[in-house]
Motif scaffolding. Structure first.
Motif, short mmCIF file in Angstrom:
data_model
loop_
_atom_site.label_atom_id
_atom_site.label_comp_id
_atom_site.label_asym_id
_atom_site.label_seq_id
_atom_site.Cartn_x
_atom_site.Cartn_y
_atom_site.Cartn_z
N LYS A 47 12.79 21.45 -63.64
CA LYS A 47 12.93 20.97 -62.24
C LYS A 47 13.90 21.92 -61.55
O LYS A 47 13.55 22.22 -60.11
N HIS A 50 11.77 24.99 -60.63
CA HIS A 50 10.82 24.40 -59.58
C HIS A 50 11.47 24.40 -58.25
O HIS A 50 10.87 24.75 -57.41
N TRP A 51 12.63 23.86 -58.32
CA TRP A 51 13.42 23.98 -56.88
C TRP A 51 13.83 25.39 -56.38
O TRP A 51 13.91 25.44 -55.12
N ASP A 66 6.26 21.98 -61.64
CA ASP A 66 6.26 20.34 -61.29
C ASP A 66 5.34 19.67 -62.20
O ASP A 66 5.90 18.61 -62.91
FE LIG Z 1 9.15 18.94 -56.01
#
Ligand SMILES: [Fe+2]
Length: 175
Positions: A47, A50-51, A66
């Motif tokens: 995550k 992903h961010w 994600d």
């Molecule tokens: Fe997201």
């Protein structure tokens, strides 16, 4: 009553009956709890990337990570519940995860997209290795149910590693 007796009385309610035996409960639960900590650590790391991913392949990488984070997270509850079915107790907190996790965190301010994918590929490959080791523990006690769950999760980790490997080839320059 001594400390040990008090503790065993307190935890007695959590000892789900199982025919696999105390040693199996101890060994398999221990291995599964360490795996569970790894899954939570890898979930948050995926995550995190992903961010924070950036660059020309942003959309592809952002969506891929994600999807992978979702798959990793979906595994956590079945692992914890498997431990409880075996009569063990499982993780209680983020601190507990931090004490058991073998996946290393990456708190760097900036990581290149290719380094992100390469690091996660390695993490998923190591996770598959550790699940294979846990599978061996299950085989020792003939715990076919945990072994069968692990077989699916090993395949998923290998699939994630494959996608991450192929995605890094975007960055190769033609010879
Ligand atoms: Fe997201």
């Amino acid at each position: 009553m001594n400390d040990k007796a008090t503790r065993s009385r307190r935890t007695a309610k959590l000892a789900t009956p199982t025919s696999l035996g105390t040693k199996a409960t101890h060994d398999i639960s221990g291995a599964l709890n360490a795996l569970l900590a790894d899954f939570f650590a890898l979930y948050l790391k995926t995550k995190n990337f992903h961010w924070h991913v950036s660059g020309p392949h942003f959309r592809d990488y952002h969506l891929l990570l994600d999807e992978q984070a979702g798959e990793i997270y979906a595994t956590t509850d079945p692992i914890a519940e498997r431990v409880r079915k075996l009569g063990g107790t499982t993780l209680h907190s983020i601190g507990h995860i931090a004490r058991l996790q073998r996946v290393s965190d990456n708190d760097a301010d900036y990581v290149t997209p290719l380094d992100m994918l390469a690091e996660l590929r390695e993490d998923n490959a190591r996770l598959a290795d550790r699940m294979r080791e846990t599978h061996n523990v299950c085989d020792e006690y003939n715990d076919v149910a945990t072994a069968s769950l692990l077989e699916v999760w090993i395949d998923e980790a290998e699939r994630r590693a494959w996608f991450l490997f192929e995605s890094t080839r975007h960055g190769e320059t033609p010879a």
